[in-house]
Scaffold this active site. Sequence first.
Site, PDB file in Angstrom:
ATOM      1  N   HIS A  43     -21.821  -9.602  56.860  1.00 28.72           N
ATOM      2  CA  HIS A  43     -22.581  -8.365  56.702  1.00 28.72           C
ATOM      3  C   HIS A  43     -24.059  -8.734  56.644  1.00 28.72           C
ATOM      4  O   HIS A  43     -24.643  -8.867  55.570  1.00 28.72           O
ATOM      5  CB  HIS A  43     -22.159  -7.645  55.417  1.00 28.72           C
ATOM      6  N   GLU A  73     -20.303  -6.296  59.844  1.00 26.12           N
ATOM      7  CA  GLU A  73     -20.540  -5.076  59.088  1.00 26.12           C
ATOM      8  C   GLU A  73     -22.040  -4.783  59.062  1.00 26.12           C
ATOM      9  O   GLU A  73     -22.857  -5.707  59.091  1.00 26.12           O
ATOM     10  CB  GLU A  73     -20.045  -5.230  57.647  1.00 26.12           C
ATOM     11  N   HIS A 200     -13.689  -4.663  49.361  1.00 22.11           N
ATOM     12  CA  HIS A 200     -14.666  -4.622  48.272  1.00 22.11           C
ATOM     13  C   HIS A 200     -13.972  -4.844  46.938  1.00 22.11           C
ATOM     14  O   HIS A 200     -13.136  -4.058  46.513  1.00 22.11           O
ATOM     15  CB  HIS A 200     -15.476  -3.328  48.224  1.00 22.11           C
TER      16      HIS A 200
END
Length: 250
Positions: A43, A73, A200
């Site tokens: 990310h 991401e 997450h």
Amino acid sequence: MTLLSVNVNKIAVLRNSRGGNAPDVVRAARTCLDAGAHGITVHPRPDARHIRADDVLALAALCRERGVEFNIEGNPFAAPRPGYPGFHALCAQAMPDQATLVPDDDGQLTSDHGFDFHRDGDTLRPHVAALKAIGCRVSLFSDVGADMAAAAATGADRIEIYTGPFAEAHAAGDADAALAACTDTASAARRAGLGVNAGHDLSQDNLGALLSAVPELAEVSIGHALVDEALHAGLDATVRAYLALLGARA
């Protein structure tokens, strides 16, 4: 079987805190793949606080070499700036298998909410189309309870359920309602024609409960907890422990 994509952002955080190239992000990713991980997630943030553009390209090359999934991401609305060419430009260079769109602001410490598909749907649609045009599967970061019909209307292929609230509830010993919300969201996504990922704050402590409640998960992306656990048990052993959890429910 649910696939494991290892997020290596935290390796880059350690490297950047000291400068130089240690620990080596590509070496860490290779170790994860050698242990059996099914893919690698990154990310990159516009401020390059951890994963940088050059890391993205190097990891993309590694994943192509190994024939495994590479997942990038990021926020497609974040403006390009020095050192960060923009999400679409990075994807065009790296050609990831999956692009996961996340509505994170520049100043956010970590991703902590999904898209509002009613508010954001029209603006997401051209971004989804552009990424699919270069061959990316597109996933959208989603809160539990979000409107899956509106998510599907963007043209995306999957959602990624934001599992932070579930992880918090699990740690507090009262995860039933949070698990039910994940189950309902996954079922609604499937009815809308969407695949389902999750990520997450997932860990070895809570992953089994999530897999039991949401067996249709295509993929989980795990980074922070995995690196934390690997500090004690080693990276190879920790990846294998996650794969054992996933395989037990194949």
